[in-house]
Design a protein around this motif. Sequence first.
Motif, PDB file in Angstrom:
ATOM      1  N   THR A 331      46.269  28.816  37.331  1.00  0.00           N
ATOM      2  CA  THR A 331      45.038  28.061  37.550  1.00  0.00           C
ATOM      3  C   THR A 331      44.153  28.691  38.621  1.00  0.00           C
ATOM      4  O   THR A 331      42.958  28.399  38.678  1.00  0.00           O
ATOM      5  CB  THR A 331      45.343  26.613  37.964  1.00  0.00           C
ATOM      6  OG1 THR A 331      46.156  26.624  39.147  1.00  0.00           O
ATOM      7  CG2 THR A 331      46.083  25.883  36.850  1.00  0.00           C
ATOM      8  N   MET A 332      44.722  29.518  39.492  1.00  0.00           N
ATOM      9  CA  MET A 332      43.920  30.262  40.473  1.00  0.00           C
ATOM     10  C   MET A 332      44.446  31.693  40.512  1.00  0.00           C
ATOM     11  O   MET A 332      45.197  32.082  41.410  1.00  0.00           O
ATOM     12  CB  MET A 332      43.983  29.609  41.860  1.00  0.00           C
ATOM     13  CG  MET A 332      42.968  30.184  42.853  1.00  0.00           C
ATOM     14  SD  MET A 332      41.246  30.159  42.274  1.00  0.00           S
ATOM     15  CE  MET A 332      40.926  28.396  42.184  1.00  0.00           C
ATOM     16  N   PRO A 333      44.098  32.480  39.501  1.00  0.00           N
ATOM     17  CA  PRO A 333      44.619  33.845  39.416  1.00  0.00           C
ATOM     18  C   PRO A 333      44.081  34.716  40.541  1.00  0.00           C
ATOM     19  O   PRO A 333      43.096  34.376  41.200  1.00  0.00           O
ATOM     20  CB  PRO A 333      44.099  34.331  38.057  1.00  0.00           C
ATOM     21  CG  PRO A 333      42.903  33.491  37.779  1.00  0.00           C
ATOM     22  CD  PRO A 333      43.176  32.151  38.412  1.00  0.00           C
ATOM     23  N   GLY A 334      44.760  35.841  40.765  1.00  0.00           N
ATOM     24  CA  GLY A 334      44.267  36.803  41.739  1.00  0.00           C
ATOM     25  C   GLY A 334      42.805  37.109  41.496  1.00  0.00           C
ATOM     26  O   GLY A 334      42.377  37.268  40.349  1.00  0.00           O
ATOM     27  N   PHE A 335      42.022  37.211  42.582  1.00  0.00           N
ATOM     28  CA  PHE A 335      40.578  37.247  42.412  1.00  0.00           C
ATOM     29  C   PHE A 335      39.926  38.342  43.245  1.00  0.00           C
ATOM     30  O   PHE A 335      38.766  38.249  43.617  1.00  0.00           O
ATOM     31  CB  PHE A 335      39.983  35.875  42.792  1.00  0.00           C
ATOM     32  CG  PHE A 335      38.786  35.481  41.975  1.00  0.00           C
ATOM     33  CD1 PHE A 335      38.909  34.657  40.881  1.00  0.00           C
ATOM     34  CD2 PHE A 335      37.522  35.943  42.309  1.00  0.00           C
ATOM     35  CE1 PHE A 335      37.805  34.293  40.130  1.00  0.00           C
ATOM     36  CE2 PHE A 335      36.405  35.585  41.572  1.00  0.00           C
ATOM     37  CZ  PHE A 335      36.549  34.766  40.474  1.00  0.00           C
ATOM     38  N   THR A 336      40.660  39.389  43.578  1.00  0.00           N
ATOM     39  CA  THR A 336      40.015  40.532  44.213  1.00  0.00           C
ATOM     40  C   THR A 336      39.195  41.267  43.156  1.00  0.00           C
ATOM     41  O   THR A 336      39.367  41.035  41.952  1.00  0.00           O
ATOM     42  CB  THR A 336      41.049  41.502  44.804  1.00  0.00           C
ATOM     43  OG1 THR A 336      41.720  42.192  43.737  1.00  0.00           O
ATOM     44  CG2 THR A 336      42.085  40.774  45.663  1.00  0.00           C
ATOM     45  N   PRO A 337      38.290  42.161  43.561  1.00  0.00           N
ATOM     46  CA  PRO A 337      37.494  42.877  42.547  1.00  0.00           C
ATOM     47  C   PRO A 337      38.339  43.667  41.560  1.00  0.00           C
ATOM     48  O   PRO A 337      37.874  43.992  40.459  1.00  0.00           O
ATOM     49  CB  PRO A 337      36.622  43.816  43.391  1.00  0.00           C
ATOM     50  CG  PRO A 337      36.561  43.184  44.734  1.00  0.00           C
ATOM     51  CD  PRO A 337      37.885  42.511  44.928  1.00  0.00           C
ATOM     52  N   TYR A 338      39.584  43.972  41.940  1.00  0.00           N
ATOM     53  CA  TYR A 338      40.439  44.813  41.094  1.00  0.00           C
ATOM     54  C   TYR A 338      41.519  44.002  40.388  1.00  0.00           C
ATOM     55  O   TYR A 338      42.347  44.562  39.666  1.00  0.00           O
ATOM     56  CB  TYR A 338      41.080  45.913  41.949  1.00  0.00           C
ATOM     57  CG  TYR A 338      40.067  46.622  42.804  1.00  0.00           C
ATOM     58  CD1 TYR A 338      39.125  47.487  42.238  1.00  0.00           C
ATOM     59  CD2 TYR A 338      39.998  46.390  44.169  1.00  0.00           C
ATOM     60  CE1 TYR A 338      38.162  48.106  43.017  1.00  0.00           C
ATOM     61  CE2 TYR A 338      39.037  47.018  44.965  1.00  0.00           C
ATOM     62  CZ  TYR A 338      38.124  47.870  44.375  1.00  0.00           C
ATOM     63  OH  TYR A 338      37.162  48.474  45.142  1.00  0.00           O
ATOM     64  N   SER A 339      41.529  42.688  40.599  1.00  0.00           N
ATOM     65  CA  SER A 339      42.497  41.834  39.917  1.00  0.00           C
ATOM     66  C   SER A 339      42.140  41.721  38.440  1.00  0.00           C
ATOM     67  O   SER A 339      40.992  41.892  38.038  1.00  0.00           O
ATOM     68  CB  SER A 339      42.512  40.444  40.554  1.00  0.00           C
ATOM     69  OG  SER A 339      42.908  40.495  41.907  1.00  0.00           O
ATOM     70  N   MET A 340      43.149  41.401  37.646  1.00  0.00           N
ATOM     71  CA  MET A 340      42.959  41.364  36.202  1.00  0.00           C
ATOM     72  C   MET A 340      41.868  40.380  35.791  1.00  0.00           C
ATOM     73  O   MET A 340      41.024  40.700  34.935  1.00  0.00           O
ATOM     74  CB  MET A 340      44.280  41.009  35.516  1.00  0.00           C
ATOM     75  CG  MET A 340      44.186  40.892  34.006  1.00  0.00           C
ATOM     76  SD  MET A 340      43.799  42.458  33.179  1.00  0.00           S
ATOM     77  CE  MET A 340      45.440  42.989  32.688  1.00  0.00           C
TER      78      MET A 340
END
Length: 371
Positions: A331-340
């Motif tokens: 529900t809150m996936p990784g959210f860096t610019p390089y995250s999927m």
Amino acid sequence: MRTTVALLFGGRSGEHGISCVTAGGILSAIDRERFDVLAIGITRAGRWVQVSADPSDWTLVDGNAPEVHDTGVEVLLPAVRHRAGEPIVLRALDDGAVRDLAEVDVVWPLLHGAYGEDGTVQGQLEMLDIPYVGSGVMASAASMDKAATKTLLRTAGLECAPGIVVHEDHWAREEGRVLAHLQEHHPLPWFVKPARAGSSLGVSRVSRPEDLGAAMKTAFAEDPKVLIEQGIVGREVECGVLQGRDGGEPRTTIPGEVTVGDDLEFYDYESKYFGKGTVSIDVPASLPDAVLEEVREVASRAFTALGLEGLGRVDVFVTEDSRVVINEVNTMPGFTPYSMFPVLWKNMGLSYADLIADLVEQAAARRLGPR
């Protein structure tokens, strides 16, 4: 007028550092012409403090994740619930005195794992009628608990990996019976997972029955409730989902694929975030168009079945006979610019900054729970 967003990150879970890195990514890209930002860190002890909004303070340094320290003024939620037409005023406890800190429009809980992604913080915000990004209490709690997730998904007719749930006290009494049941009904390998942890924390791949005890100990260190799943032979594929606009169907991405090299047993915590082993991420996944569409359909159905709002990432296995088997839902996936998740949406033509704006604007317009 600009929207003021309070980014909430850190937290009590083992994913504290990754949450901070996620915040750094958003701080680096959020459109400051459209949004004012208040950065609030939650220490590992659970204290809310105002922290730096400089993205350079929330990046990986020499493989080490940043940390929210117990410094700065303590941040307090409003004393009473928000009413329509009134400002949402966060307060500060500073030198023993309470003062107004900032007016905010939306809170974004960038929290991964327990005490943040599991409905707990969402419940606090719901109690005060504060708009926030992401799924509500029930959907967050159900999606955080892998066993509950699979029960709901199977009820909706979606396929998940076979497995069993084992509680720590049951394991202590019935270790032999659990092992015998697995050997009779579930072929090796087994994947042992804490039921309510993310980022593959505490997850082990078990190829020999005699290794189960050590894997269970590792998982129980994260959660007294553990899921033991039968391994699925298939390609690991992930699909991003956004809530539909104006009550429409969920929006999905063309799926991407994670491929791990022979130097890794599976896509674990260190390989996800700290460069361990050989991992390639391919967007879009190299699969037939019909299979890609089936993954998107399954992701949309999972999002709806769990009652998700805002965003989600649905991770599946695609087997050799093209079955789509759900692994887990975030529900809150990784959210860096390089995250999927952002990479998947970038492939759809939605930039990182516009993705951030989309989610904030959704949250500002949402209706919360019953009045």
